[in-house]
Structures are given as C-alpha cells and as structure tokens.
Design a protein around this motif. Structure first.
Motif, PDB file in Angstrom:
ATOM      1  N   THR A  92      14.554  19.307  -7.140  1.00  0.00           N
ATOM      2  CA  THR A  92      15.199  20.450  -6.500  1.00  0.00           C
ATOM      3  C   THR A  92      16.431  20.885  -7.277  1.00  0.00           C
ATOM      4  O   THR A  92      17.207  20.052  -7.745  1.00  0.00           O
ATOM      5  N   LEU A  93      16.605  22.197  -7.360  1.00  0.00           N
ATOM      6  CA  LEU A  93      17.807  22.785  -7.937  1.00  0.00           C
ATOM      7  C   LEU A  93      18.724  23.197  -6.782  1.00  0.00           C
ATOM      8  O   LEU A  93      18.278  23.870  -5.846  1.00  0.00           O
ATOM      9  N   PHE A  94      19.985  22.782  -6.841  1.00  0.00           N
ATOM     10  CA  PHE A  94      20.968  23.146  -5.827  1.00  0.00           C
ATOM     11  C   PHE A  94      22.056  23.995  -6.466  1.00  0.00           C
ATOM     12  O   PHE A  94      22.565  23.651  -7.535  1.00  0.00           O
ATOM     13  N   ILE A  95      22.402  25.062  -5.804  1.00  0.00           N
ATOM     14  CA  ILE A  95      23.598  25.806  -6.157  1.00  0.00           C
ATOM     15  C   ILE A  95      24.722  25.163  -5.354  1.00  0.00           C
ATOM     16  O   ILE A  95      24.578  24.915  -4.157  1.00  0.00           O
ATOM     17  N   THR A  96      25.822  24.861  -6.016  1.00  0.00           N
ATOM     18  CA  THR A  96      26.919  24.186  -5.332  1.00  0.00           C
ATOM     19  C   THR A  96      28.159  25.063  -5.361  1.00  0.00           C
ATOM     20  O   THR A  96      28.357  25.869  -6.267  1.00  0.00           O
ATOM     21  N   LEU A  97      28.967  24.890  -4.351  1.00  0.00           N
ATOM     22  CA  LEU A  97      30.208  25.641  -4.228  1.00  0.00           C
ATOM     23  C   LEU A  97      31.216  24.752  -3.523  1.00  0.00           C
ATOM     24  O   LEU A  97      30.917  24.215  -2.456  1.00  0.00           O
ATOM     25  N   GLU A  98      32.382  24.566  -4.132  1.00  0.00           N
ATOM     26  CA  GLU A  98      33.402  23.745  -3.486  1.00  0.00           C
ATOM     27  C   GLU A  98      34.024  24.526  -2.336  1.00  0.00           C
ATOM     28  O   GLU A  98      34.245  25.728  -2.437  1.00  0.00           O
ATOM     29  N   SER A  99      34.281  23.827  -1.251  1.00  0.00           N
ATOM     30  CA  SER A  99      34.888  24.455  -0.086  1.00  0.00           C
ATOM     31  C   SER A  99      35.889  23.499   0.531  1.00  0.00           C
ATOM     32  O   SER A  99      35.883  22.306   0.250  1.00  0.00           O
ATOM     33  N   GLU A 100      36.737  24.044   1.390  1.00  0.00           N
ATOM     34  CA  GLU A 100      37.708  23.245   2.121  1.00  0.00           C
ATOM     35  C   GLU A 100      37.337  23.247   3.591  1.00  0.00           C
ATOM     36  O   GLU A 100      36.780  24.221   4.096  1.00  0.00           O
ATOM     37  N   THR A 101      37.663  22.178   4.278  1.00  0.00           N
ATOM     38  CA  THR A 101      37.293  22.075   5.689  1.00  0.00           C
ATOM     39  C   THR A 101      37.893  23.196   6.516  1.00  0.00           C
ATOM     40  O   THR A 101      37.329  23.580   7.535  1.00  0.00           O
ATOM     41  N   ALA A 102      39.016  23.765   6.098  1.00  0.00           N
ATOM     42  CA  ALA A 102      39.673  24.822   6.866  1.00  0.00           C
ATOM     43  C   ALA A 102      39.214  26.228   6.461  1.00  0.00           C
ATOM     44  O   ALA A 102      39.695  27.198   7.011  1.00  0.00           O
ATOM     45  N   ASP A 103      38.274  26.342   5.518  1.00  0.00           N
ATOM     46  CA  ASP A 103      37.839  27.652   5.022  1.00  0.00           C
ATOM     47  C   ASP A 103      36.937  28.345   6.033  1.00  0.00           C
ATOM     48  O   ASP A 103      35.800  27.942   6.245  1.00  0.00           O
ATOM     49  N   LYS A 104      37.427  29.394   6.640  1.00  0.00           N
ATOM     50  CA  LYS A 104      36.668  30.125   7.662  1.00  0.00           C
ATOM     51  C   LYS A 104      35.647  31.085   7.052  1.00  0.00           C
ATOM     52  O   LYS A 104      34.790  31.604   7.748  1.00  0.00           O
ATOM     53  N   PHE A 105      35.739  31.352   5.745  1.00  0.00           N
ATOM     54  CA  PHE A 105      34.876  32.348   5.111  1.00  0.00           C
ATOM     55  C   PHE A 105      33.872  31.728   4.148  1.00  0.00           C
ATOM     56  O   PHE A 105      33.317  32.417   3.305  1.00  0.00           O
ATOM     57  N   MET A 106      33.620  30.423   4.269  1.00  0.00           N
ATOM     58  CA  MET A 106      32.750  29.765   3.296  1.00  0.00           C
ATOM     59  C   MET A 106      31.337  30.332   3.301  1.00  0.00           C
ATOM     60  O   MET A 106      30.711  30.436   2.256  1.00  0.00           O
ATOM     61  N   MET A 111      27.060  32.975   0.063  1.00  0.00           N
ATOM     62  CA  MET A 111      26.022  34.012  -0.011  1.00  0.00           C
ATOM     63  C   MET A 111      26.313  34.984  -1.155  1.00  0.00           C
ATOM     64  O   MET A 111      25.407  35.386  -1.883  1.00  0.00           O
ATOM     65  N   ARG A 112      27.567  35.327  -1.346  1.00  0.00           N
ATOM     66  CA  ARG A 112      27.938  36.194  -2.478  1.00  0.00           C
ATOM     67  C   ARG A 112      27.591  35.525  -3.805  1.00  0.00           C
ATOM     68  O   ARG A 112      27.082  36.163  -4.719  1.00  0.00           O
ATOM     69  N   THR A 113      27.906  34.245  -3.914  1.00  0.00           N
ATOM     70  CA  THR A 113      27.627  33.512  -5.148  1.00  0.00           C
ATOM     71  C   THR A 113      26.133  33.480  -5.439  1.00  0.00           C
ATOM     72  O   THR A 113      25.709  33.713  -6.575  1.00  0.00           O
ATOM     73  N   LEU A 114      25.319  33.199  -4.441  1.00  0.00           N
ATOM     74  CA  LEU A 114      23.866  33.169  -4.636  1.00  0.00           C
ATOM     75  C   LEU A 114      23.344  34.509  -5.142  1.00  0.00           C
ATOM     76  O   LEU A 114      22.637  34.579  -6.145  1.00  0.00           O
ATOM     77  N   HIS A 115      23.670  35.571  -4.436  1.00  0.00           N
ATOM     78  CA  HIS A 115      23.147  36.889  -4.788  1.00  0.00           C
ATOM     79  C   HIS A 115      23.677  37.375  -6.132  1.00  0.00           C
ATOM     80  O   HIS A 115      22.939  37.993  -6.902  1.00  0.00           O
ATOM     81  N   PRO A 121      18.009  31.191  -1.444  1.00  0.00           N
ATOM     82  CA  PRO A 121      17.923  29.882  -0.786  1.00  0.00           C
ATOM     83  C   PRO A 121      16.488  29.566  -0.372  1.00  0.00           C
ATOM     84  O   PRO A 121      15.756  30.456   0.052  1.00  0.00           O
ATOM     85  N   ILE A 122      16.103  28.300  -0.511  1.00  0.00           N
ATOM     86  CA  ILE A 122      14.746  27.886  -0.112  1.00  0.00           C
ATOM     87  C   ILE A 122      14.789  26.793   0.946  1.00  0.00           C
ATOM     88  O   ILE A 122      13.774  26.172   1.239  1.00  0.00           O
TER      89      ILE A 122
END
Length: 147
Positions: A92-106, A111-115, A121-122
C-alpha cells in the motif's frame, strides 16, 4: 509518502474513550503490552482509526502492525476475549501529512494535499502515533495516483 512494499497484518482493538488531550495513551500501552506478551513482533508505531465521535465520546480502533513472517501461526492463538480484528493489507502507498492534536482544519489540509498532487483515497484515514502522548502525529491516507 510512505510505501509499504510488502503485505502487512494489522491487529485492531476497538475502544470507547472520553475526549481528552491524550485519549489514546492508556489503550495504546494496554494493547501493545498484550501483543508483546503473546510474543508477537510489533512495529513501534500504532495507528488510530476514528469510527465515530459524538459529544464527548470517541469510538476508535487502535491498530498495530505485526511482523508478517511470525504472525500467522501466533495470531490464531490470541485470546478471543481480547475483542480484536485482523486486517491483511496488500502492498500500500500512503500519503502522509503531519498534524497537531489541536489542529481543527486537518481534514481540509489533507484533502487539499491529495487533490493537489493527483491522488485519490482508497480507504479510511489512519493517524500514526508513537505513544499516544504525542502532540503531533502523522495522518496516513491509503491512496492511488489518478494522473
């Protein structure tokens, strides 16, 4: 991007938790110690899949990647009362994105990064944690290239 080139086994444990700053810490430690006591080689990170969030409660699955070559025979011997689910993944190929627990807009950010880069996404998104006490985590999105 993270590419799992080999097939993998994930053991998922369901949990009902109360929303808090680090709600996953205790169940991560509990589940991981169970798997280690069963003599399974567990990769160091774990994955959280959000199933449902309502008011102040979370329904999640916490998963652990198990070394494939030793897992098959030992997985059949795990106690049924552990209430686990086994998922077998093809490479499997995964797209990864770092996030913070307090990030309300993750959600919007991933979705922006994927597109933007032509991926679709599968499967459901996972969040990768090391201990459950982390303020940052990696979002894992199984994906295929559409361009």
């Amino acid at each position: 991007m993270v590419n799992w080139e080999d097939s993998s086994i994930i053991v998922w444990f369901p949990h009902s938790l109360t929303q808090s700053l680090h709600p996953y810490h205790e169940p991560i430690e509990l589940d991981k110690s169970r798997l280690l006591q069963a003599n399974l080689h567990v990769f160091p990170d774990c994955y959280v899949r959000l199933l449902n969030a309502h008011s102040n409660s979370l329904q999640v699955e916490i998963g652990y990647r198990i070394q494939l070559n030793v897992a098959e025979s030992k997985l059949n011997q795990l106690p049924a009362d552990w209430n686990y689910r086994i998922e077998r993944l093809n490479p499997t190929l995964f797209i990864t994105l770092e996030s913070e627990t307090a990030d309300k807009f993750m959600c919007l950010n991933y979705m922006r990064t994927l597109h933007k880069h032509g991926f679709k996404p599968i499967g459901p998104r996972w969040d990768r944690y090391e201990s459950g006490m982390d303020d940052k985590f990696l979002i894992y999105i199984p994906a295929i290239r559409t361009l």
